[in-house]
Design a protein around this motif. Structure first.
Motif, PDB file in Angstrom:
ATOM      1  N   MET A  71      36.841  53.279  53.253  1.00 38.70           N
ATOM      2  CA  MET A  71      37.737  52.595  52.640  1.00 38.70           C
ATOM      3  C   MET A  71      36.880  51.132  52.148  1.00 38.70           C
ATOM      4  SD  MET A  71      40.951  51.912  52.096  1.00 38.70           S
ATOM      5  CE  MET A  71      41.548  50.513  51.020  1.00 38.70           C
ATOM      6  N   THR A  72      37.145  50.903  50.806  1.00 35.34           N
ATOM      7  CA  THR A  72      36.519  50.129  50.610  1.00 35.34           C
ATOM      8  C   THR A  72      36.647  48.241  51.036  1.00 35.34           C
ATOM      9  OG1 THR A  72      36.977  51.104  48.407  1.00 35.34           O
ATOM     10  CG2 THR A  72      35.667  48.915  48.130  1.00 35.34           C
ATOM     11  N   THR A  73      37.891  48.015  51.302  1.00 31.83           N
ATOM     12  CA  THR A  73      38.155  46.815  52.050  1.00 31.83           C
ATOM     13  C   THR A  73      39.210  46.970  52.983  1.00 31.83           C
ATOM     14  OG1 THR A  73      38.746  44.402  51.577  1.00 31.83           O
ATOM     15  CG2 THR A  73      39.198  46.111  49.759  1.00 31.83           C
ATOM     16  N   LEU A  74      40.547  46.268  52.637  1.00 32.64           N
ATOM     17  CA  LEU A  74      41.475  46.231  53.495  1.00 32.64           C
ATOM     18  C   LEU A  74      41.123  45.712  54.977  1.00 32.64           C
ATOM     19  CD1 LEU A  74      43.734  49.599  53.411  1.00 32.64           C
ATOM     20  CD2 LEU A  74      44.387  47.175  52.754  1.00 32.64           C
ATOM     21  N   ARG A  75      40.454  44.477  54.801  1.00 30.69           N
ATOM     22  CA  ARG A  75      39.925  43.885  55.727  1.00 30.69           C
ATOM     23  C   ARG A  75      40.954  43.643  57.025  1.00 30.69           C
ATOM     24  NH1 ARG A  75      36.375  39.853  52.473  1.00 30.69           N
ATOM     25  NH2 ARG A  75      35.107  41.281  51.714  1.00 30.69           N
ATOM     26  N   THR A  76      42.091  43.253  56.564  1.00 33.63           N
ATOM     27  CA  THR A  76      43.058  42.828  57.429  1.00 33.63           C
ATOM     28  C   THR A  76      43.728  43.859  58.230  1.00 33.63           C
ATOM     29  OG1 THR A  76      44.902  43.167  55.872  1.00 33.63           O
ATOM     30  CG2 THR A  76      43.811  40.931  56.257  1.00 33.63           C
ATOM     31  N   LEU A  77      43.444  45.323  57.881  1.00 33.22           N
ATOM     32  CA  LEU A  77      44.006  46.482  58.574  1.00 33.22           C
ATOM     33  C   LEU A  77      42.965  46.979  59.218  1.00 33.22           C
ATOM     34  CD1 LEU A  77      46.035  47.918  55.456  1.00 33.22           C
ATOM     35  CD2 LEU A  77      46.775  46.278  57.168  1.00 33.22           C
ATOM     36  N   SER A  78      43.091  47.107  60.793  1.00 32.16           N
ATOM     37  CA  SER A  78      42.226  47.598  61.473  1.00 32.16           C
ATOM     38  C   SER A  78      42.570  49.151  61.633  1.00 32.16           C
ATOM     39  CB  SER A  78      42.374  47.023  62.796  1.00 32.16           C
ATOM     40  OG  SER A  78      43.665  46.985  63.403  1.00 32.16           O
TER      41      SER A  78
ATOM     42  N   VAL B  65      45.019  42.066  49.721  1.00 29.72           N
ATOM     43  CA  VAL B  65      44.400  42.210  50.907  1.00 29.72           C
ATOM     44  C   VAL B  65      43.713  43.496  51.064  1.00 29.72           C
ATOM     45  CG1 VAL B  65      45.906  40.556  52.552  1.00 29.72           C
ATOM     46  CG2 VAL B  65      46.391  43.079  52.323  1.00 29.72           C
ATOM     47  N   GLY B  66      44.023  44.502  50.144  1.00 29.86           N
ATOM     48  CA  GLY B  66      43.469  45.670  49.857  1.00 29.86           C
ATOM     49  C   GLY B  66      43.371  46.300  48.539  1.00 29.86           C
ATOM     50  N   CYS B  67      42.487  47.183  48.226  1.00 30.67           N
ATOM     51  CA  CYS B  67      42.429  47.679  46.909  1.00 30.67           C
ATOM     52  C   CYS B  67      41.774  49.111  47.026  1.00 30.67           C
ATOM     53  CB  CYS B  67      41.483  46.640  46.000  1.00 30.67           C
ATOM     54  SG  CYS B  67      41.185  47.271  44.514  1.00 30.67           S
ATOM     55  N   ASN B  68      42.323  50.160  46.717  1.00 27.85           N
ATOM     56  CA  ASN B  68      41.630  51.356  47.100  1.00 27.85           C
ATOM     57  C   ASN B  68      40.578  51.504  45.905  1.00 27.85           C
ATOM     58  OD1 ASN B  68      43.276  52.202  45.002  1.00 27.85           O
ATOM     59  ND2 ASN B  68      43.998  53.923  46.140  1.00 27.85           N
ATOM     60  N   ARG B  69      39.723  52.662  46.035  1.00 29.58           N
ATOM     61  CA  ARG B  69      38.665  52.852  44.871  1.00 29.58           C
ATOM     62  C   ARG B  69      39.485  53.311  43.477  1.00 29.58           C
ATOM     63  NH1 ARG B  69      36.406  56.592  48.883  1.00 29.58           N
ATOM     64  NH2 ARG B  69      35.202  55.499  50.376  1.00 29.58           N
ATOM     65  N   ALA B  70      40.730  53.894  43.676  1.00 33.87           N
ATOM     66  CA  ALA B  70      41.235  54.322  42.302  1.00 33.87           C
ATOM     67  C   ALA B  70      41.735  52.897  41.438  1.00 33.87           C
ATOM     68  CB  ALA B  70      42.637  55.284  42.566  1.00 33.87           C
ATOM     69  N   ALA B  71      42.051  51.810  42.441  1.00 37.50           N
ATOM     70  CA  ALA B  71      42.694  50.571  41.659  1.00 37.50           C
ATOM     71  C   ALA B  71      41.519  49.900  41.386  1.00 37.50           C
ATOM     72  CB  ALA B  71      43.376  49.768  42.827  1.00 37.50           C
ATOM     73  N   GLU B  72      40.262  49.997  42.132  1.00 37.16           N
ATOM     74  CA  GLU B  72      38.770  49.304  41.673  1.00 37.16           C
ATOM     75  C   GLU B  72      38.720  49.674  40.183  1.00 37.16           C
ATOM     76  OE1 GLU B  72      35.990  48.018  45.035  1.00 37.16           O
ATOM     77  OE2 GLU B  72      36.042  50.197  44.624  1.00 37.16           O
ATOM     78  N   ALA B  73      38.716  51.389  39.940  1.00 32.60           N
ATOM     79  CA  ALA B  73      38.329  51.709  38.709  1.00 32.60           C
ATOM     80  C   ALA B  73      39.099  51.607  37.534  1.00 32.60           C
ATOM     81  CB  ALA B  73      38.136  53.205  39.128  1.00 32.60           C
TER      82      ALA B  73
ATOM     83  N   ALA C  91      46.212  35.734  40.398  1.00 34.91           N
ATOM     84  CA  ALA C  91      45.924  34.578  39.313  1.00 34.91           C
ATOM     85  C   ALA C  91      44.502  34.484  39.407  1.00 34.91           C
ATOM     86  CB  ALA C  91      46.779  33.487  39.316  1.00 34.91           C
ATOM     87  N   ALA C  92      43.680  34.569  40.311  1.00 36.15           N
ATOM     88  CA  ALA C  92      42.410  34.172  40.550  1.00 36.15           C
ATOM     89  C   ALA C  92      41.424  35.089  39.858  1.00 36.15           C
ATOM     90  CB  ALA C  92      41.987  33.950  42.040  1.00 36.15           C
ATOM     91  N   HIS C  93      41.867  36.413  39.408  1.00 39.65           N
ATOM     92  CA  HIS C  93      40.808  36.933  38.612  1.00 39.65           C
ATOM     93  C   HIS C  93      41.617  37.471  37.329  1.00 39.65           C
ATOM     94  CE1 HIS C  93      38.490  40.522  37.718  1.00 39.65           C
ATOM     95  NE2 HIS C  93      37.468  40.112  38.523  1.00 39.65           N
ATOM     96  N   PRO C  94      40.944  37.576  36.267  1.00 38.12           N
ATOM     97  CA  PRO C  94      41.438  37.705  34.858  1.00 38.12           C
ATOM     98  C   PRO C  94      42.025  39.313  34.926  1.00 38.12           C
ATOM     99  CG  PRO C  94      39.190  37.659  34.725  1.00 38.12           C
ATOM    100  CD  PRO C  94      39.332  37.131  36.000  1.00 38.12           C
ATOM    101  N   HIS C  95      41.731  40.062  35.760  1.00 33.54           N
ATOM    102  CA  HIS C  95      41.827  41.444  35.633  1.00 33.54           C
ATOM    103  C   HIS C  95      43.438  41.707  36.518  1.00 33.54           C
ATOM    104  CE1 HIS C  95      37.877  43.260  34.148  1.00 33.54           C
ATOM    105  NE2 HIS C  95      38.163  42.382  33.458  1.00 33.54           N
ATOM    106  N   THR C  96      43.508  40.842  37.471  1.00 32.55           N
ATOM    107  CA  THR C  96      44.801  40.836  38.313  1.00 32.55           C
ATOM    108  C   THR C  96      45.920  39.998  37.903  1.00 32.55           C
ATOM    109  OG1 THR C  96      43.640  39.619  39.822  1.00 32.55           O
ATOM    110  CG2 THR C  96      43.653  41.974  40.408  1.00 32.55           C
TER     111      THR C  96
ATOM    112  N   ASP D  33      38.784  47.819  36.807  1.00 31.90           N
ATOM    113  CA  ASP D  33      37.541  47.401  36.429  1.00 31.90           C
ATOM    114  C   ASP D  33      37.049  46.173  37.106  1.00 31.90           C
ATOM    115  OD1 ASP D  33      35.046  47.551  35.145  1.00 31.90           O
ATOM    116  OD2 ASP D  33      35.683  46.636  33.524  1.00 31.90           O
ATOM    117  N   LEU D  34      37.067  46.131  38.397  1.00 35.00           N
ATOM    118  CA  LEU D  34      36.619  45.179  39.516  1.00 35.00           C
ATOM    119  C   LEU D  34      36.130  45.785  40.712  1.00 35.00           C
ATOM    120  CD1 LEU D  34      38.933  45.112  41.247  1.00 35.00           C
ATOM    121  CD2 LEU D  34      40.018  43.610  39.590  1.00 35.00           C
ATOM    122  N   LEU D  35      35.703  44.921  41.566  1.00 36.90           N
ATOM    123  CA  LEU D  35      35.138  45.210  42.723  1.00 36.90           C
ATOM    124  C   LEU D  35      36.292  44.637  43.775  1.00 36.90           C
ATOM    125  CD1 LEU D  35      31.276  44.825  43.130  1.00 36.90           C
ATOM    126  CD2 LEU D  35      32.635  46.931  42.920  1.00 36.90           C
TER     127      LEU D  35
END
Ligand code: ADP
Length: 341
Positions: free
Chosen positions: A1-8, A33-41, A56-61, A44-46
């Motif tokens: 999993m790329t992130t989902l830091r809040t979910l243990s 709080v989470g973004c899977n690989r398909a959403a990253e692609a 609002a903090a990122h132009p792509h979201t 177009d972000l990490l």
């Protein structure tokens, strides 16, 4: 999993990353709080660049802000076309999850999220199955040359392994939900026959000979037919999968007055002793040169163990590298004092 830091929860993370659809998880304030690989692609972000931030903090979201607000207000998963996507038909799903840090809402939100994930994974069954049917149709409706037949077979096998991953994720979610078994009087020998019949093509493709050694009078117990058949299928398909050079796989069932034991024996790659105690843990996979090219999720054996233990039974394994393995389980012929029919 790329992130989902809040979910243990490891299963939850695997569920989200296992989904080919783009999924964003947001907390109850709309923070990502989470973004899977398909959403990253798709975006177009990490994930690391947007985690912990409002859309609002990122132009792509930023174009997703309205959709995220709607998901937070309703508390329901929301799926919409990707704004500004050049690809017609591409969608993104937003799930609302618990906020980071200690929260007394967490258990309820977590189970809601698990329900939502189960729904998504469940939805994947249909498109995968229909893609498989279309491949079958290509061959059924006209001549295909050898090369085309070979590619069709590869596509079919990939879809079958996707479907089996979907089933494993659903089984895992089912086990974690603590749901009850559907018990009835059933013959384990018949379930074994059905499981082997379902794996005939796979065994043929892998040049594995399947054989069955069962008591002629059958082996009746009180159990959940579909779960037990799933557990047997899992063990036999592992035996085939981990016999890369082909070879015999034998399923043996024996009964005593109180127990029924099922063994699946193979002469495949075998397992070194240091791995044995961990094999039934979720996500555990042996990493060696021999297993590197063999695909799997590491979930199958933990599901088998969960199902067997729910029936009051135990699992076992005997193995030696290069010699093969025996995986199996022993079940009581009575369950919770219920006499066997
Ligand atoms: P996987 O999806 O990786 O096959 P499992 O939970 O079914 O996951 O199995 C866990 C690990 O146990 C596998 O990755 C493999 O290393 C090992 N294993 C399972 N069955 C066999 C077998 N019949 N022969 C050799 N190794 C096996």
């Amino acid at each position: 999993m790329t992130t989902l830091r809040t979910l243990s929860d490891k299963t939850l993370a695997a569920l989200i990353d296992g989904v080919p659809e783009a999924v964003l998880a947001v907390d109850e304030e709309g923070r990502i709080v989470g973004c899977n690989r398909a959403a990253e692609a798709a975006l177009d972000l990490l994930a690391a660049d947007i985690t912990g931030h409002l859309p609002a903090a990122h132009p792509h979201t930023a174009p997703l802000a309205d959709m995220i607000r709607r998901a937070v207000t309703t508390g329901q998963p929301t799926r919409e076309p990707l704004p500004n996507s050049g690809h017609a038909g591409h969608t993104i799903m937003v799930l609302v999850t618990p906020a980071a840090g200690p929260s007394h809402h967490a258990p309820r939100s977590m189970s809601r999220l698990l329900d939502q994930m189960r729904e998504i994974v469940h939805e994947l069954k249909l498109p995968i199955s229909s893609a498989k049917s279309f491949i079958d149709l290509i061959e059924a409706t006209g001549e295909v040359n050898t090369q085309q037949a070979k590619w069709a077979e590869r596509a079919r096998l990939s879809l079958i392994s996707m479907l089996s991953l979907v089933h494993e994720l659903l089984d895992m979610a089912w086990l974690e939900s603590g749901a009850a078994l559907t018990l009835q009087s059933t013959d384990l020998c018949q379930l074994a026959e059905r499981a082997l019949a379902g794996l005939e093509n796979y065994a043929h493709y892998r040049e594995v000979d399947l054989s069955l050694d069962i008591p002629p009078e059958g082996c009746t117990l009180h159990g959940d037919e579909s779960r037990l058949e799933g557990a047997i299928t899992n063990l036999v398909s592992n035996a085939i999968k981990y016999s890369p050079d082909g070879g015999p796989v034998r399923l043996v069932i024996r009964r005593t007055a109180d127990t029924i034991t099922l063994r699946v024996e193979d002469r495949g790659i075998g397992i070194a002793p240091e791995h044995i105690p961990h094999l039934f843990q979720p996500f555990y996979r042996v990493q060696t040169a021999a297993t590197r090219r063999i695909e799997g999720s590491g979930l199958g054996l933990s599901i088998v163990k969960g199902i067997v233990e729910k029936h009051g039974g135990t699992v076992f394994v005997e193995s030696a590298p290069g010699e093969g393995s025996v995986f199996g389980f022993t079940l009581p012929v009575t369950n919770g004092g219920t006499p066997i029919a």
